[in-house]
Design a protein around this motif. Structure first.
Motif: not given
Length: 234
Positions: A8-10, A191, A219-223
């Motif tokens: 996933s992206s996260s 953020k 979880e931590c978002d890739q963005n």
């Protein structure tokens, strides 16, 4: 402390089950002024020191890890390694009305050096980890320390010799330079790039724990990771 996710992206933060966090804290033995409420006839508490401008301070070294639970939710490891006062015992040099010469007295350490840190790690922290660590653990155990000057190197020869005893693999690790003192729930601060407009969300940990759905990792978002890398490189 972030592990990339291939599905996933996260990404997810590492579970840190093999990390022991240590830190020091100074405490004054007393204050220059305190308020007491006494009943009639009660004696005032005895407080004495050489000077109120030089009240004795004592430093404590605390070591904690992440607690563990079995499949039924019962605690099998509290994560509390120990709290150790940095106070050596020294024989009294002269006799007085309070004790005779040679009596062992507790003395505070007024200056923490690398030698003091090394001695307390080897004589206090390492034995406590070996005695309390959950059985069946495999792999290295990391002692996470900050970048204070009295902390010893990760390649300190005396520590490496002591940390490899009794089948354990215990290693030292420094906190990344200029790393903010945050935890994994403070992603909202990142953020807003450190502004004061952040609002820590309520994820309902108590409810999730009661339902047995509390995730072991956040979880931590890739963005967000990419954006923080861009900001720190500027």
């Amino acid at each position: 402390m972030v592990t990339p996710s291939l599905s996933s992206s996260s990404h997810v933060f590492r579970d840190m089950f093999n990390v022991v966090h240590i830190d020091e804290k100074w405490f004054y033995l007393s204050r220059s002024s305190k308020r007491y409420y006494l009943v009639p006839g009660e004696n005032e508490p005895l407080r004495a020191c050489k000077s109120k401008k030089f009240i004795t301070k004592v430093i404590f070294l605390a070591a904690v890890a992440r607690p563990r639970y079995d499949t039924s939710g019962n605690e099998v490891f509290s994560g509390k390694i120990g709290i150790f006062p940095l106070t050596p015992l020294e024989p009294a040099k002269r006799s007085s009305k309070n004790r005779v010469a040679g009596t062992m007295e507790t003395k505070p350490i007024l200056s923490v050096t690398k030698d003091v840190t090394r001695a307390w790690l080897i004589e206090k922290v390492l034995p406590a980890i070996r005695a309390k660590w959950p059985q069946g653990h495999s792999g290295p155990i990391f002692i996470q320390q900050d970048n204070a000057k009295p902390h010893i190197s990760v390649n300190d020869s005396e520590f490496l010799e002591a940390s490899s005893q009794e089948g354990f693999d215990i290693r030292l690790r420094f906190q990344p330079p200029n790393s903010p003192d945050l935890n994994v729930l403070d992603l909202e601060i990142l953020k807003v790039r450190g502004g004061n407009e952040y609002r820590i969300p309520h994820i309902g940990k108590g409810r999730l724990e009661r339902e047995g759905n509390l995730p072991p990792q956040i979880e931590c978002d890739q963005n967000l990771i990419d954006e923080m890398h861009f900001v720190t490189e500027m």
